[in-house]
Enzyme design. Structure first.
Site, PDB file in Angstrom:
ATOM      1  N   ASP A  43      19.574   3.910 -28.153  1.00 56.33           N
ATOM      2  CA  ASP A  43      18.766   3.271 -27.111  1.00 56.33           C
ATOM      3  C   ASP A  43      17.408   3.944 -26.946  1.00 56.33           C
ATOM      4  O   ASP A  43      16.517   3.401 -26.295  1.00 56.33           O
ATOM      5  CB  ASP A  43      19.532   3.301 -25.779  1.00 56.33           C
ATOM      6  CG  ASP A  43      18.952   2.347 -24.752  1.00 56.33           C
ATOM      7  OD1 ASP A  43      18.407   1.303 -25.137  1.00 56.33           O
ATOM      8  OD2 ASP A  43      19.034   2.640 -23.540  1.00 56.33           O
ATOM      9  N   GLN A  51      18.623  -5.424 -29.652  1.00 60.01           N
ATOM     10  CA  GLN A  51      18.408  -5.271 -28.216  1.00 60.01           C
ATOM     11  C   GLN A  51      17.272  -6.178 -27.754  1.00 60.01           C
ATOM     12  O   GLN A  51      16.301  -6.390 -28.473  1.00 60.01           O
ATOM     13  CB  GLN A  51      18.056  -3.822 -27.866  1.00 60.01           C
ATOM     14  CG  GLN A  51      17.871  -3.576 -26.376  1.00 60.01           C
ATOM     15  CD  GLN A  51      17.524  -2.134 -26.057  1.00 60.01           C
ATOM     16  OE1 GLN A  51      16.353  -1.776 -25.996  1.00 60.01           O
ATOM     17  NE2 GLN A  51      18.543  -1.299 -25.853  1.00 60.01           N
ATOM     18  N   SER A  76      16.201  -1.954 -20.494  1.00 60.07           N
ATOM     19  CA  SER A  76      17.075  -2.612 -21.455  1.00 60.07           C
ATOM     20  C   SER A  76      17.839  -3.726 -20.743  1.00 60.07           C
ATOM     21  O   SER A  76      18.339  -3.536 -19.628  1.00 60.07           O
ATOM     22  CB  SER A  76      18.071  -1.610 -22.051  1.00 60.07           C
ATOM     23  OG  SER A  76      17.402  -0.564 -22.710  1.00 60.07           O
TER      24      SER A  76
END
Length: 293
Positions: A209, A283, A233
């Site tokens: 991430d 993502q 996110s």
């Protein structure tokens, strides 16, 4: 897992990911403050995967997960993880994990596990990558900024870096240039952690991430550390293709094919130093710039 010789920040991170079981299918994890009181997305991904793994047979291996971030988490409060056992088959099993704080869901994840099998094999080659030994670490770059370092980065340095990151062609976090919407990062754990594949997967999921949605900002000349930017996110998916060790160098190649509607999309591939593809990621994140008045 052996703890002797572990770098302190990495040992603390592993302890947080291991979780405490408080009831059947119910776990609690400590939070770490990396970003101004908000939980880092990689933390809840790794902890949710840890909770799910603890409810499946030892011979089953994590092969994929898909998750959604629902609310910003409080980095000064613990997170409770509830695991639902959706399916237990002969080859695959599926778990759903809901993370809550104060009784409110902040994150959910679905994970699939598979028994080890042999089968067809192919893999794309690794993109050309600058040799890791020629790239400065993020910690070295940040220290060179002196008093100009953003508070978020200083906090991470003060807490110690459990994962060493070396960004190829980095952007200045305070004064970005316009760059192509792709980037590469070399990454590995700060010290060896033993042979438990699951923990290597959890920690790699945690690191996946970092800088990910920021890839979508590169062509626009902005960074997540600029005061008029709101970055978060929204979702995160990982597919684990092959066993690996995260205490050895991995190369994370990220690209952003599109951004629109205050959202940026990124996808990634993670390779061993020898060029073997071990995981893929995707993502979408919020990349909102507040209007200046």
């Amino acid at each position: 897992m052996p703890t002797e010789g572990l770098q302190p920040a990495l040992e603390k991170l592993i302890d947080a990911i291991a979780l405490n079981k408080i009831d059947e299918n119910l776990f609690v994890g400590e939070s770490q403050n990396l970003f101004n009181g908000r939980i880092f997305g990689g933390q809840v991904i790794a902890q949710a995967l840890s909770a799910a793994q603890q409810t499946v047979d030892e011979h089953l291996v994590l092969h994929s997960c898909q998750s959604y971030f629902l609310l910003a988490g409080d980095a000064f409060a613990n997170v409770v993880y509830h695991v639902e056992r959706l399916r237990d088959g002969k080859s695959f099993c599926t778990r759903r994990v809901t993370a809550t704080q104060g009784g409110r869901p902040i994150f959910n994840l679905s994970a699939s596990f598979q028994k080890v099998e042999s089968g067809f094999e192919h893999s794309v080659p690794m993109p050309d990558a600058v040799d890791v030994d020629t790239v400065s670490s993020e910690a070295e770059r940040w220290l060179e900024m002196g008093d100009m370092i953003p508070p978020q980065l200083k906090r991470r340095l003060d807490q110690g870096m459990p994962i060493e990151l070396r960004v190829v062609d980095p952007n200045n976090p305070l004064k970005a240039e316009r760059k192509e919407p792709h980037q590469g990062i070399w990454m590995r754990l700060a010290s060896p952690i033993g042979d438990d594949l699951s923990m290597h997967q959890f920690l790699m999921a945690y690191a996946s991430d970092f800088n990910f949605v920021g890839t979508a900002l590169r062509p626009h000349g902005v960074t997540p550390f600029m005061p008029d930017m709101q970055i978060a996110s929204l979702d995160h998916s990982i597919w684990f293709h092959r066993p690996f060790r995260f205490d050895e160098w991995l190369y994370y190649h990220m690209e952003s094919p599109t951004a629109s509607g205050a959202r940026g999309f990124a996808r990634g591939q993670i390779f061993t130093q020898s060029g073997e593809l071990i995981a893929s990621t995707a993502q979408e994140g919020l990349i909102r710039q507040w209007s200046k008045k």
